[in-house]
Design a protein around this motif. Structure first.
Motif, PDB file in Angstrom:
ATOM      1  N   ALA A 175       0.751  -1.268  -0.026  1.00  0.00           N
ATOM      2  CA  ALA A 175      -0.079   0.074   0.048  1.00  0.00           C
ATOM      3  C   ALA A 175       0.782   1.243  -0.089  1.00  0.00           C
ATOM      4  O   ALA A 175       0.514   2.283  -0.759  1.00  0.00           O
ATOM      5  CB  ALA A 175      -0.857   0.120   1.358  1.00  0.00           C
ATOM      6  N   GLU A 176       2.026   1.406   0.664  1.00  0.00           N
ATOM      7  CA  GLU A 176       2.859   2.639   1.027  1.00  0.00           C
ATOM      8  C   GLU A 176       3.297   2.792  -0.227  1.00  0.00           C
ATOM      9  O   GLU A 176       3.444   3.802  -0.750  1.00  0.00           O
ATOM     10  CB  GLU A 176       3.778   2.355   2.022  1.00  0.00           C
ATOM     11  CG  GLU A 176       3.287   2.377   3.411  1.00  0.00           C
ATOM     12  CD  GLU A 176       2.565   1.072   3.853  1.00  0.00           C
ATOM     13  OE1 GLU A 176       2.854   0.021   3.366  1.00  0.00           O
ATOM     14  OE2 GLU A 176       1.881   1.026   4.729  1.00  0.00           O
ATOM     15  N   ILE A 177       3.896   1.703  -1.308  1.00  0.00           N
ATOM     16  CA  ILE A 177       4.822   1.996  -2.527  1.00  0.00           C
ATOM     17  C   ILE A 177       3.578   2.278  -3.347  1.00  0.00           C
ATOM     18  O   ILE A 177       3.959   3.540  -4.305  1.00  0.00           O
ATOM     19  CB  ILE A 177       5.336   0.632  -2.761  1.00  0.00           C
ATOM     20  CG1 ILE A 177       6.724   0.216  -2.042  1.00  0.00           C
ATOM     21  CG2 ILE A 177       5.846   0.830  -4.300  1.00  0.00           C
ATOM     22  CD1 ILE A 177       7.282  -1.113  -2.053  1.00  0.00           C
ATOM     23  N   LEU A 178       2.361   1.917  -3.153  1.00  0.00           N
ATOM     24  CA  LEU A 178       1.441   2.211  -4.320  1.00  0.00           C
ATOM     25  C   LEU A 178       1.050   3.708  -4.205  1.00  0.00           C
ATOM     26  O   LEU A 178       0.925   4.253  -4.925  1.00  0.00           O
ATOM     27  CB  LEU A 178       0.299   1.456  -4.061  1.00  0.00           C
ATOM     28  CG  LEU A 178      -0.971   1.363  -5.197  1.00  0.00           C
ATOM     29  CD1 LEU A 178      -0.426   1.417  -6.396  1.00  0.00           C
ATOM     30  CD2 LEU A 178      -1.828   0.305  -4.728  1.00  0.00           C
ATOM     31  N   ALA A 179       0.905   3.962  -2.708  1.00  0.00           N
ATOM     32  CA  ALA A 179       0.517   5.494  -2.678  1.00  0.00           C
ATOM     33  C   ALA A 179       1.709   6.286  -3.071  1.00  0.00           C
ATOM     34  O   ALA A 179       1.052   7.556  -3.568  1.00  0.00           O
ATOM     35  CB  ALA A 179       0.394   5.577  -0.965  1.00  0.00           C
ATOM     36  N   ARG A 180       3.037   6.005  -3.034  1.00  0.00           N
ATOM     37  CA  ARG A 180       3.903   7.100  -3.384  1.00  0.00           C
ATOM     38  C   ARG A 180       4.019   7.119  -5.006  1.00  0.00           C
ATOM     39  O   ARG A 180       3.948   8.063  -5.613  1.00  0.00           O
ATOM     40  CB  ARG A 180       5.310   6.571  -3.018  1.00  0.00           C
ATOM     41  CG  ARG A 180       5.699   7.034  -1.759  1.00  0.00           C
ATOM     42  CD  ARG A 180       7.229   6.656  -1.258  1.00  0.00           C
ATOM     43  NE  ARG A 180       7.465   5.663  -1.472  1.00  0.00           N
ATOM     44  CZ  ARG A 180       7.327   4.593  -0.373  1.00  0.00           C
ATOM     45  NH1 ARG A 180       6.593   4.813   0.754  1.00  0.00           N
ATOM     46  NH2 ARG A 180       7.808   3.387  -0.521  1.00  0.00           N
ATOM     47  N   ALA A 181       3.624   6.080  -5.633  1.00  0.00           N
ATOM     48  CA  ALA A 181       3.726   6.056  -7.194  1.00  0.00           C
ATOM     49  C   ALA A 181       2.317   6.637  -7.619  1.00  0.00           C
ATOM     50  O   ALA A 181       2.602   7.340  -8.670  1.00  0.00           O
ATOM     51  CB  ALA A 181       3.476   4.571  -7.538  1.00  0.00           C
ATOM     52  N   LEU A 182       1.304   6.431  -7.053  1.00  0.00           N
ATOM     53  CA  LEU A 182       0.275   7.099  -7.477  1.00  0.00           C
ATOM     54  C   LEU A 182       0.284   8.565  -7.215  1.00  0.00           C
ATOM     55  O   LEU A 182      -0.222   9.413  -8.074  1.00  0.00           O
ATOM     56  CB  LEU A 182      -1.090   6.525  -6.610  1.00  0.00           C
ATOM     57  CG  LEU A 182      -1.741   5.319  -7.177  1.00  0.00           C
ATOM     58  CD1 LEU A 182      -2.489   4.740  -5.873  1.00  0.00           C
ATOM     59  CD2 LEU A 182      -2.288   5.338  -8.337  1.00  0.00           C
TER      60      LEU A 182
END
Length: 133
Positions: free
Chosen positions: A24-31
């Motif tokens: 979730a955290e990596i996805l949040a940064r990428a988004l």
């Protein structure tokens, strides 16, 4: 049926456009880097909804879940405990053995996840270099 909100669609698109294993955290940064303003709580709820709808797959790695596209052919994973990298593989002998074990125990298998934890080749090379210094 899942309601595909704009936020859930952005999450799904990000996951489906890669072969990554997202938390979730990596996805949040990428988004965020892609210009989407989606809160972390919304991302967690979106991931749960998308997983329940079968649009993405999850695997449990200790206290984290990692998510990937659900349209991939079946595969298993090698997980590096040092750098966190995940390598996908498929081995028919392992698949046959799992079916045999399930049959032996009169168990109707409807899926499985195999995670092998260890140290990847890259990290092994780094540790050998560190020991030689």
């Amino acid at each position: 049926m899942i309601k595909l909100t704009a936020q859930r669609q952005a999450i799904l698109d990000m996951i489906n456009q890669s072969n990554q294993h997202w938390d979730a955290e990596i996805l949040a940064r990428a988004l965020s880097d892609a210009g989407h303003s989606i809160g972390i709580a919304t991302i967690y709820r979106g991931l749960t909804a998308l997983e329940q709808a079968g649009l993405i797959q999850a695997m449990h790695l200790g206290d984290k879940k990692r998510y990937e596209r659900s349209d991939k052919a079946h595969h298993d994973h090698l997980v590096c405990g040092s750098c966190g990298s995940i390598e996908e593989f498929f081995d028919e002998q392992i698949e046959q053995r799992q079916r045999h074990v399930a049959s032996q125990y009169h168990f109707q298998m409807n899926g499985h996840q195999l995670l092998i934890f260890g140290i990847c080749q890259q990290c092994l090379k780094l540790s050998v270099k560190g020991e030689q210094s």
